[in-house]
Design an enzyme around this catalytic site. Sequence first.
Site, PDB file in Angstrom:
ATOM      1  N   GLY A  92       1.045  -1.195  -0.088  1.00  0.00           N
ATOM      2  CA  GLY A  92      -0.150   0.192  -0.191  1.00  0.00           C
ATOM      3  C   GLY A  92       0.786   1.188  -0.029  1.00  0.00           C
ATOM      4  N   GLY A  94       2.923   3.366   1.231  1.00  0.00           N
ATOM      5  CA  GLY A  94       3.435   3.739   2.457  1.00  0.00           C
ATOM      6  C   GLY A  94       4.419   5.217   2.904  1.00  0.00           C
ATOM      7  N   GLY A 128       8.322   7.208   5.949  1.00  0.00           N
ATOM      8  CA  GLY A 128       7.221   7.502   4.941  1.00  0.00           C
ATOM      9  C   GLY A 128       7.973   8.923   4.069  1.00  0.00           C
ATOM     10  N   ARG A 181       4.306  13.174  -8.240  1.00  0.00           N
ATOM     11  CA  ARG A 181       4.680  12.273  -9.477  1.00  0.00           C
ATOM     12  C   ARG A 181       3.279  12.716 -10.344  1.00  0.00           C
ATOM     13  NH1 ARG A 181       4.830   6.919  -8.109  1.00  0.00           N
ATOM     14  NH2 ARG A 181       6.888   6.855  -7.633  1.00  0.00           N
ATOM     15  N   ASP A 264       3.327  -4.396  -7.769  1.00  0.00           N
ATOM     16  CA  ASP A 264       2.935  -3.078  -7.117  1.00  0.00           C
ATOM     17  C   ASP A 264       3.858  -1.946  -8.179  1.00  0.00           C
ATOM     18  OD1 ASP A 264       5.010  -4.535  -5.574  1.00  0.00           O
ATOM     19  OD2 ASP A 264       5.231  -2.605  -4.852  1.00  0.00           O
ATOM     20  N   ASN A 265       4.917  -2.333  -8.838  1.00  0.00           N
ATOM     21  CA  ASN A 265       5.330  -1.165  -9.676  1.00  0.00           C
ATOM     22  C   ASN A 265       4.733  -1.249 -11.311  1.00  0.00           C
ATOM     23  OD1 ASN A 265       6.424  -0.067  -7.747  1.00  0.00           O
ATOM     24  ND2 ASN A 265       8.499  -1.018  -7.776  1.00  0.00           N
ATOM     25  N   ASP A 274       7.915   4.783 -11.112  1.00  0.00           N
ATOM     26  CA  ASP A 274       8.253   4.412  -9.803  1.00  0.00           C
ATOM     27  C   ASP A 274       9.867   4.001  -9.971  1.00  0.00           C
ATOM     28  OD1 ASP A 274       8.789   3.987  -7.071  1.00  0.00           O
ATOM     29  OD2 ASP A 274       7.129   2.629  -7.149  1.00  0.00           O
TER      30      ASP A 274
HETATM   31  P1  AMP Z   1       8.776   0.915  -3.622  1.00  0.00           P
HETATM   32  O1  AMP Z   1      10.030  -0.003  -3.563  1.00  0.00           O
HETATM   33  O2  AMP Z   1       9.224   2.349  -3.585  1.00  0.00           O
HETATM   34  O3  AMP Z   1       7.974   0.518  -4.864  1.00  0.00           O
HETATM   35  O4  AMP Z   1       8.086   0.668  -2.264  1.00  0.00           O
HETATM   36  C1  AMP Z   1       7.485  -0.786  -1.888  1.00  0.00           C
HETATM   37  C2  AMP Z   1       6.560  -0.549  -0.651  1.00  0.00           C
HETATM   38  O5  AMP Z   1       7.297  -0.240   0.509  1.00  0.00           O
HETATM   39  C3  AMP Z   1       5.461   0.482  -0.916  1.00  0.00           C
HETATM   40  O6  AMP Z   1       4.122  -0.092  -0.121  1.00  0.00           O
HETATM   41  C4  AMP Z   1       5.780   1.519  -0.309  1.00  0.00           C
HETATM   42  O7  AMP Z   1       5.109   2.372  -0.033  1.00  0.00           O
HETATM   43  C5  AMP Z   1       6.906   1.123   0.920  1.00  0.00           C
HETATM   44  N1  AMP Z   1       7.886   2.075   1.485  1.00  0.00           N
HETATM   45  C6  AMP Z   1       9.048   2.405   0.632  1.00  0.00           C
HETATM   46  N2  AMP Z   1       9.837   3.141   1.433  1.00  0.00           N
HETATM   47  C7  AMP Z   1       9.256   3.588   2.771  1.00  0.00           C
HETATM   48  C8  AMP Z   1       9.531   4.225   3.636  1.00  0.00           C
HETATM   49  N3  AMP Z   1      10.702   5.116   3.665  1.00  0.00           N
HETATM   50  N4  AMP Z   1       8.586   4.426   4.751  1.00  0.00           N
HETATM   51  C9  AMP Z   1       7.463   3.847   4.566  1.00  0.00           C
HETATM   52  N5  AMP Z   1       7.042   3.095   3.446  1.00  0.00           N
HETATM   53  C10 AMP Z   1       8.047   2.926   2.492  1.00  0.00           C
HETATM   54 MG    MG Z   2       6.588   1.202  -5.592  1.00  0.00          MG
END
Ligand code: AMP
Ligand code: MG
Length: 482
Positions: A92, A94, A128, A181, A264-265, A274
């Site tokens: 989700g 995050g 976050g 974005r 999810d990407n 992403d």
């Molecule tokens: P990503 O690798 O950016 O596609 O993120 C994969 C998942 O990890 C997604 O659910 C993001 O929202 C969550 N996420 C990545 N980095 C963070 C962070 N620094 N804090 C909270 N959630 C994160």
């Molecule tokens: Mg992502």
Amino acid sequence: MQQFPNPLLALNYLPAFAGLGEDYFDQVVAAKFPQHILRFRNDDLLPILGLPPAGVTDADFIEAFGKFQGLQPFLAMRYHGYQFGEYNSALGDGRGFLYGQVRGLDGELYDFGTKGSGTTPYSRGGDGRLTLKGGVREVIASETLHRMGVRTSRCLSLVETGESLWRGDEPSPTRSSVMIRFSRSHIRFGTFERLHYLGRKDLIRKLLDHVLEFYYPHLFNPEANERDRQIAYSQFYAELVQRVATLTAQWVAAGFCHAVLNTDNMSITGESFDYGPFAFINTYDLRFTAAYFDYSGRYCYGNQPAICHWNLEMLQRPLKAVIAIAEMEAALANFAAQFQAAYYQQMLYKLGFATPPSPDSEALVQQTLQLLQLTQTSYPGFFADLTQQFSPAWRDESERILNLADFARTDEQITCLKQWRQQYHHCLLETSPEQLDAMATTLHCYNPQVVPIRPYIEAVWEPIVQEDNWEPFYELLRQVKE
Ligand code: AMP
Ligand code: MG
């Protein structure tokens, strides 16, 4: 109705995703940051929103996209996904949310999605936040891909936010940022996967209707009877397969390794988005792996078509609630051929041919790849040189083709370059005079003189760290766009 003097807040926001209801998102608030410094604003995008760039101040950007004053509510989107082949039901948004949606003057519906705007119910202990370097890298990735003709999200703004972050993959403490974005939807394959996991066929169908209505409008007919709807759903999946095959071909031709092709990407609109540990390849190497945590090379440069095929196959699990599996299997069976056709087309563009010069022009692509593989010369450099040195006079004299090339050293390499010249010359002979004149334009269109391979990104990041000097970053963006 509330009147906003800030043109970014006064846009005609359309609550399309919000209209789906609470099953698909959580309402969240943005973090309060100690500082707001606008580091990047994408003035190229403002005209799509009907805004003249001169009419939008930096303070407007900061108010809307740094302080998040004005609009509410913000929606953290719910989704799951396969990460490195393992199903993860704890995903989700995050560290981001859907800020708002606006229909562009081009008729497309655009998301303003944040990255780094604070914690949500999906932060899983994370902060976050987005590192400033992560934001800078996403700006560079998306602007470069866009320049190269890849269907990609863009960054509308990047605001530095004055916090210190700790990350395992950057020297820490490191600086923080929040990015907006600009994309054609943040609905992912994983958005559907979550609904399948929850056993909610009703919500899958509702989401699919939403996707058709807003992103595949030519397939959407609210009046259609059940049989026609089924046909439209099948057509949607077939079109998505085609879009993803084309996108994957665009990445590979651009020399781009996305690095984290988890479901999810993957956007349901077939758009690229992403950008985390991505890289542009330096030399042609199918095994090149961009993410340090990708130990098996699952998401390596050359594996991208196979992985996208796998992701599309996984998407059949949720979609089979509403689309006949046999129809989806038949559509997916076309993926390899669609990828190959699109890849040849993209590579011929990079070689200057807007239309295939001869029936055997695929042989030129093969010969080019062999040359790049054998010599390990710079992948972006080869195409930049071809673009710079190209002359219609090459048609008259094959020896002049790329005659300044100094990358062929061994006998084998020299032979390969000679064969390549012959192939290229053969294609030029098949090219009409009008097409020959257009080749310089085609070459320029697909081959920037500067492609931001990793050392270039590090070289613009260093002055930012050392002396807060942003000029090299802006200069790199200018060069990429040229
Ligand atoms: P990503 O690798 O950016 O596609 O993120 C994969 C998942 O990890 C997604 O659910 C993001 O929202 C969550 N996420 C990545 N980095 C963070 C962070 N620094 N804090 C909270 N959630 C994160
Ligand atoms: Mg992502």
